[in-house]
Every structure is written in structure tokens, then in C-alpha cells.
Design an enzyme around this catalytic site. Structure first.
Site, PDB file in Angstrom:
ATOM      1  N   ASP A  11       0.359   0.105 -10.726  1.00 20.54           N
ATOM      2  CA  ASP A  11      -0.496  -0.852 -11.275  1.00 20.54           C
ATOM      3  C   ASP A  11      -1.736  -0.445 -12.252  1.00 20.54           C
ATOM      4  O   ASP A  11      -2.273   0.574 -11.573  1.00 20.54           O
ATOM      5  CB  ASP A  11      -1.051  -2.013 -10.213  1.00 20.54           C
ATOM      6  CG  ASP A  11      -1.433  -3.318 -10.592  1.00 20.54           C
ATOM      7  OD1 ASP A  11      -0.965  -3.569 -12.010  1.00 20.54           O
ATOM      8  OD2 ASP A  11      -2.087  -3.842  -9.849  1.00 20.54           O
ATOM      9  N   GLY A  12      -1.960  -1.000 -13.039  1.00 21.10           N
ATOM     10  CA  GLY A  12      -3.499  -0.608 -13.661  1.00 21.10           C
ATOM     11  C   GLY A  12      -3.074  -0.245 -15.294  1.00 21.10           C
ATOM     12  O   GLY A  12      -4.236   0.123 -15.803  1.00 21.10           O
ATOM     13  N   GLY A  62      -2.543  -2.113 -17.981  1.00 16.06           N
ATOM     14  CA  GLY A  62      -3.125  -2.992 -18.770  1.00 16.06           C
ATOM     15  C   GLY A  62      -4.784  -2.480 -18.748  1.00 16.06           C
ATOM     16  O   GLY A  62      -5.426  -2.585 -19.930  1.00 16.06           O
ATOM     17  N   ARG A  63      -5.245  -2.444 -17.789  1.00 13.34           N
ATOM     18  CA  ARG A  63      -6.721  -2.133 -17.353  1.00 13.34           C
ATOM     19  C   ARG A  63      -7.022  -0.690 -18.125  1.00 13.34           C
ATOM     20  O   ARG A  63      -7.981  -0.561 -18.624  1.00 13.34           O
ATOM     21  CB  ARG A  63      -7.276  -2.554 -16.124  1.00 13.34           C
ATOM     22  CG  ARG A  63      -7.650  -3.922 -15.876  1.00 13.34           C
ATOM     23  CD  ARG A  63      -7.545  -3.856 -14.293  1.00 13.34           C
ATOM     24  NE  ARG A  63      -6.160  -3.911 -13.642  1.00 13.34           N
ATOM     25  CZ  ARG A  63      -5.867  -3.796 -12.388  1.00 13.34           C
ATOM     26  NH1 ARG A  63      -7.143  -3.743 -11.350  1.00 13.34           N
ATOM     27  NH2 ARG A  63      -4.742  -3.750 -11.720  1.00 13.34           N
ATOM     28  N   TRP A  64      -6.351   0.216 -17.982  1.00 13.83           N
ATOM     29  CA  TRP A  64      -6.346   1.583 -18.502  1.00 13.83           C
ATOM     30  C   TRP A  64      -6.494   1.410 -19.938  1.00 13.83           C
ATOM     31  O   TRP A  64      -7.350   2.173 -20.460  1.00 13.83           O
ATOM     32  CB  TRP A  64      -5.116   2.431 -18.071  1.00 13.83           C
ATOM     33  CG  TRP A  64      -5.178   3.820 -18.401  1.00 13.83           C
ATOM     34  CD1 TRP A  64      -5.723   4.868 -17.655  1.00 13.83           C
ATOM     35  CD2 TRP A  64      -4.810   4.285 -19.559  1.00 13.83           C
ATOM     36  NE1 TRP A  64      -5.763   5.961 -18.482  1.00 13.83           N
ATOM     37  CE2 TRP A  64      -4.838   5.631 -19.489  1.00 13.83           C
ATOM     38  CE3 TRP A  64      -4.132   3.801 -20.589  1.00 13.83           C
ATOM     39  CZ2 TRP A  64      -4.393   6.744 -20.483  1.00 13.83           C
ATOM     40  CZ3 TRP A  64      -3.651   4.790 -21.773  1.00 13.83           C
ATOM     41  CH2 TRP A  64      -4.068   6.292 -21.876  1.00 13.83           C
ATOM     42  N   HIS A  88       1.294   1.091 -21.045  1.00 14.30           N
ATOM     43  CA  HIS A  88       2.536   1.059 -20.243  1.00 14.30           C
ATOM     44  C   HIS A  88       3.349   2.546 -20.796  1.00 14.30           C
ATOM     45  O   HIS A  88       3.910   3.157 -20.008  1.00 14.30           O
ATOM     46  CB  HIS A  88       3.537   0.160 -20.844  1.00 14.30           C
ATOM     47  CG  HIS A  88       3.002  -1.375 -20.153  1.00 14.30           C
ATOM     48  ND1 HIS A  88       2.610  -1.582 -18.951  1.00 14.30           N
ATOM     49  CD2 HIS A  88       2.829  -2.513 -20.765  1.00 14.30           C
ATOM     50  CE1 HIS A  88       2.414  -2.884 -18.794  1.00 14.30           C
ATOM     51  NE2 HIS A  88       2.560  -3.450 -19.753  1.00 14.30           N
ATOM     52  N   SER A 128      10.071  -9.486 -10.023  1.00 19.87           N
ATOM     53  CA  SER A 128      10.490 -10.617 -10.368  1.00 19.87           C
ATOM     54  C   SER A 128       9.487 -11.510 -11.050  1.00 19.87           C
ATOM     55  O   SER A 128      10.252 -12.558 -11.874  1.00 19.87           O
ATOM     56  CB  SER A 128      11.297 -11.366  -9.080  1.00 19.87           C
ATOM     57  OG  SER A 128      11.944 -10.567  -8.246  1.00 19.87           O
ATOM     58  N   GLU A 129       8.304 -11.399 -10.835  1.00 22.95           N
ATOM     59  CA  GLU A 129       7.369 -12.445 -11.304  1.00 22.95           C
ATOM     60  C   GLU A 129       7.044 -11.801 -12.686  1.00 22.95           C
ATOM     61  O   GLU A 129       6.077 -12.668 -13.276  1.00 22.95           O
ATOM     62  CB  GLU A 129       6.122 -12.213 -10.326  1.00 22.95           C
ATOM     63  CG  GLU A 129       6.478 -13.148  -8.729  1.00 22.95           C
ATOM     64  CD  GLU A 129       7.386 -12.295  -8.076  1.00 22.95           C
ATOM     65  OE1 GLU A 129       7.510 -11.155  -8.177  1.00 22.95           O
ATOM     66  OE2 GLU A 129       8.303 -12.994  -7.368  1.00 22.95           O
ATOM     67  N   LEU A 153      16.648  14.406  -4.310  1.00 20.91           N
ATOM     68  CA  LEU A 153      15.704  13.291  -4.211  1.00 20.91           C
ATOM     69  C   LEU A 153      16.427  11.992  -4.695  1.00 20.91           C
ATOM     70  O   LEU A 153      17.077  12.074  -5.531  1.00 20.91           O
ATOM     71  CB  LEU A 153      14.425  13.520  -5.210  1.00 20.91           C
ATOM     72  CG  LEU A 153      13.465  12.350  -5.386  1.00 20.91           C
ATOM     73  CD1 LEU A 153      12.732  12.088  -3.946  1.00 20.91           C
ATOM     74  CD2 LEU A 153      12.482  12.705  -6.493  1.00 20.91           C
ATOM     75  N   ILE A 167       0.414  -6.400  -1.708  1.00 23.74           N
ATOM     76  CA  ILE A 167       2.050  -5.835  -1.685  1.00 23.74           C
ATOM     77  C   ILE A 167       2.514  -6.378  -3.008  1.00 23.74           C
ATOM     78  O   ILE A 167       3.638  -5.692  -3.378  1.00 23.74           O
ATOM     79  CB  ILE A 167       2.712  -5.961  -0.510  1.00 23.74           C
ATOM     80  CG1 ILE A 167       2.004  -5.045   0.562  1.00 23.74           C
ATOM     81  CG2 ILE A 167       4.200  -5.337  -0.494  1.00 23.74           C
ATOM     82  CD1 ILE A 167       2.534  -5.235   2.007  1.00 23.74           C
TER      83      ILE A 167
HETATM   84  C1  IPE Z   1       3.036  -5.532  -9.345  1.00 26.21           C
HETATM   85  O1  IPE Z   1       2.113  -5.337 -10.264  1.00 26.21           O
HETATM   86  C2  IPE Z   1       4.112  -5.228  -9.922  1.00 26.21           C
HETATM   87  C3  IPE Z   1       4.689  -3.642 -10.573  1.00 26.21           C
HETATM   88  C4  IPE Z   1       3.755  -2.826 -10.584  1.00 26.21           C
HETATM   89  C5  IPE Z   1       5.775  -3.497 -11.480  1.00 26.21           C
HETATM   90  P1  IPE Z   1       1.313  -6.780 -10.921  1.00 26.21           P
HETATM   91  O2  IPE Z   1       0.360  -6.299 -11.830  1.00 26.21           O
HETATM   92  O3  IPE Z   1       2.423  -7.419 -11.713  1.00 26.21           O
HETATM   93  O4  IPE Z   1       0.974  -7.525  -9.627  1.00 26.21           O
HETATM   94  P2  IPE Z   1      -0.043  -8.854  -9.321  1.00 26.21           P
HETATM   95  O5  IPE Z   1       0.366  -9.834 -10.415  1.00 26.21           O
HETATM   96  O6  IPE Z   1      -1.276  -8.284  -9.889  1.00 26.21           O
HETATM   97  O7  IPE Z   1       0.062  -8.867  -7.868  1.00 26.21           O
HETATM   98  C1  IPE Z   2       1.556  -2.326 -14.105  1.00 29.19           C
HETATM   99  O1  IPE Z   2       0.340  -2.370 -14.794  1.00 29.19           O
HETATM  100  C2  IPE Z   2       2.732  -2.167 -14.874  1.00 29.19           C
HETATM  101  C3  IPE Z   2       3.848  -3.323 -14.478  1.00 29.19           C
HETATM  102  C4  IPE Z   2       3.432  -4.316 -13.815  1.00 29.19           C
HETATM  103  C5  IPE Z   2       4.787  -3.221 -15.449  1.00 29.19           C
HETATM  104  P1  IPE Z   2      -0.130  -3.841 -15.100  1.00 29.19           P
HETATM  105  O2  IPE Z   2       0.568  -4.141 -16.570  1.00 29.19           O
HETATM  106  O3  IPE Z   2       0.070  -4.764 -14.184  1.00 29.19           O
HETATM  107  O4  IPE Z   2      -1.810  -3.476 -15.576  1.00 29.19           O
HETATM  108  P2  IPE Z   2      -2.930  -4.538 -15.154  1.00 29.19           P
HETATM  109  O5  IPE Z   2      -2.784  -4.779 -13.771  1.00 29.19           O
HETATM  110  O6  IPE Z   2      -2.835  -5.687 -15.972  1.00 29.19           O
HETATM  111  O7  IPE Z   2      -4.162  -3.455 -15.557  1.00 29.19           O
HETATM  112 MG    MG Z   3      -1.097  -5.201 -12.688  1.00 23.50          MG
END
Ligand code: IPE
Ligand code: IPE
Ligand code: MG
Length: 255
Positions: A24-25, A27-29, A41, A70-71, A135, A199
Site C-alpha cells: 500500500d501507498g 499513490g501517496r508515494w 504503481h 475485489s474493492e 518459492l 487488513i
Molecule cells: C489494499 O489497499 C489493496 C491492495 C494493496 C491491493 P487499498 O489501498 O486498496 O485499501 P484501502 O481501501 O485503503 O483499505
Molecule cells: C497500493 O497503493 C496499490 C494498489 C492498491 C493497487 P495505493 O494505490 O492504494 O496507494 P495509496 O494508498 O492511495 O497511497
Molecule cells: Mg491504498
């Protein structure tokens, strides 16, 4: 912690057999660098490469990465299509190297919603690497823990409808057998990057006893050392959380 001192620790400790990562992160990065989310990404792919390498060096049995939930279909259409394209190009580019390194690749989730060319690429990559044992790398794509339990329940219901099983006889094992990853050890260590402490509907059933590790690092900054740090944290906990674990580990220490 340096990887050398980690090595020393690992000689006498229980490694996690199965590590799951919520990447995760991205987009913020990207935002912190004044760039579009897509850059995050793309940068995240490099972190995947480093994490797979590190897991393979450590000798863990399975690594499961959450790539698309899924979301995540609820995200803007542009972002979803970039993620899909990225997925196809990474699969095409990386699969030979993964195969050479003894990695068995599996994609878990409802892949029926992906376009046919991506489904084809997935099937080819899985077939090519099916015999590898160093692995097991699971990419969770269009995956949700609730979806997984639901599809398992559906299959068990089919067994009941077919008269192979009585509803009153359904056990936890009957459900567990129908889950994705049913042939792998349960998740020992679940890592989430970017400072979020959720989670987010990732693996639920098999993470019932997972140790949860949260780091502030954004996913594109995650590297080999980050994984070693998480594993060192896990090793310390699993060794000392109870005397019982020491007793369980004793036979391993004698090997
Ligand atoms: C969880 O991250 C899904 C993946 C890392 C693929 P999200 O960024 O989509 O989760 P929420 O919406 O912040 O909980
Ligand atoms: C996780 O990074 C990658 C995916 C869910 C595909 P995000 O895209 O959720 O990045 P943030 O959480 O918005 O920074
Ligand atoms: Mg995210």
C-alpha cells in the site's frame, strides 16, 4: 538491523513459512513527488522484484502479494486500466526470470473478470512455473478474503446438494480445503506498508493467527532490507512470546 546479524539469528529461529504483504501507498508515494498515481504503481513493481528476491534468499516457502482487491474496481477507470496493463506487461517480462529462479507463480482471486489476454498470460505463466519448488509466489488479483470464504462455502454447499456431505457434518476442514492456498501453510506474518493498520479484506481465514506487522514505508520504498527487518521482528516475537514456542522449536534447533 543488518542482514548479517539477521542471518545469525535465523540459524536458531523459526522463519515464517508464509508471508503475506498488503502493498500500500503507491499513490501517496507518487503524490509526495508531485507525480500522477500511475508513477507510484510503476515504481511499486521494483519493490515487488526486491521482495521476491529477498523472500527467496531467506528460504520462506510462500509469499502472497496483494496486487488488486475485489474493492479496487471502484477506483477511477483510468487507474484500473493502467493497473491491468501493468499486470500484463510485468507478467510477460518477469515470468522467464522467475522460472529460472525456481519460483512457482500462482494468481489467486476471481480472474474471470479480467480480459481474455490477461487470463491467457496468467494461465501460461502458471503452467510454465508449476513444477518449481523454491518459492511459491501468489499474486492476489481481484481477491478478497470474504470472496474466498464465500466461494469455498459455495463449493461445500454443492457437495451437500450432491448428497456427498451432510450439512450437520460440515467441519472447518471442509471449508479450509476449498479456499485458495489450501495446500500452503497458513500465513505466519502479514505485512502492510504505508502506515495504514487495516487488513482491507485480504487473507482472513488463513491469517487467523498471523503476526501483523505495520510499517510507515510507502510500498515503492520497500526493499530487501525492509523484508529482513519484518522477518527479524517476527523471529523475535515467535521465539519469546511464550515458553511453549521454545519447546516447539526445540526439535528444529537440534537438526
Ligand atoms: C489494499 O489497499 C489493496 C491492495 C494493496 C491491493 P487499498 O489501498 O486498496 O485499501 P484501502 O481501501 O485503503 O483499505
Ligand atoms: C497500493 O497503493 C496499490 C494498489 C492498491 C493497487 P495505493 O494505490 O492504494 O496507494 P495509496 O494508498 O492511495 O497511497
Ligand atoms: Mg491504498
Amino acid at each position: 538491523m543488518s542482514s548479517q546479524s539477521l542471518d545469525a539469528q535465523l540459524e536458531s529461529a523459526a522463519l515464517p513459512q508464509h508471508i503475506a504483504v498488503i502493498m500500500d501507498g503507491n499513490g501517496r508515494w507518487a503524490k509526495a513527488r508531485g507525480k500522477a498515481r500511475v508513477f507510484g504503481h510503476k515504481a511499486g513493481v521494483k519493490a515487488v522484484r526486491k521482495t521476491v528476491k529477498a523472500a527467496s534468499e531467506l528460504g520462506v516457502k510462500a509469499l502472497t502479494l496483494f496486487a488488486f482487491s475485489s474493492e479496487n474496481w471502484r477506483r477511477p477507470e483510468d487507474e484500473v486500466s493502467v493497473l491491468m496493463e501493468l499486470f500484463i506487461s510485468v507478467l510477460s517480462r518477469e515470468v522467464k526470470r522467475l522460472n529460472k529462479n525456481g519460483v512457482q507463480l500462482r494468481v489467486i482471486g476471481d480472474t474471470s473478470r479480467f480480459n481474455p489476454s490477461l487470463q491467457q498470460k496468467i494461465a501460461e505463466a502458471e503452467a510454465l512455473t508449476a513444477g518449481n519448488e523454491r518459492l511459491v509466489l501468489n499474486i492476489a488479483a481481484n481477491y478478497g478474503g470474504q470472496w474466498d470464504i464465500t466461494q469455498a462455502a459455495r463449493r461445500v454447499a454443492e457437495q451437500v446438494a450432491a448428497g456427498q456431505l451432510q450439512a450437520s457434518d460440515i467441519t472447518e476442514q471442509d471449508i479450509a480445503r476449498q479456499l485458495m492456498l489450501s495446500d500452503l501453510p497458513d500465513v505466519d506474518l502479514m505485512i502492510r506498508t504505508s502506515g495504514e493498520c487495516r487488513i482491507s479484506n485480504f487473507i482472513l481465514w488463513q491469517a487467523a493467527y498471523a503476526e501483523l506487522y505495520f510499517t510507515e514505508q510507502y510500498w515503492p520504498d520497500f526493499n530487501e532490507q525492509s523484508l529482513f527487518d519484518a522477518v527479524a521482528w517476527y523471529v523475535n516475537r515467535s521465539l519469546w512470546w511464550s515458553p511453549l514456542s521454545f519447546i516447539c522449536l526445540f526439535p528444529r534447533l537440534l537438526r
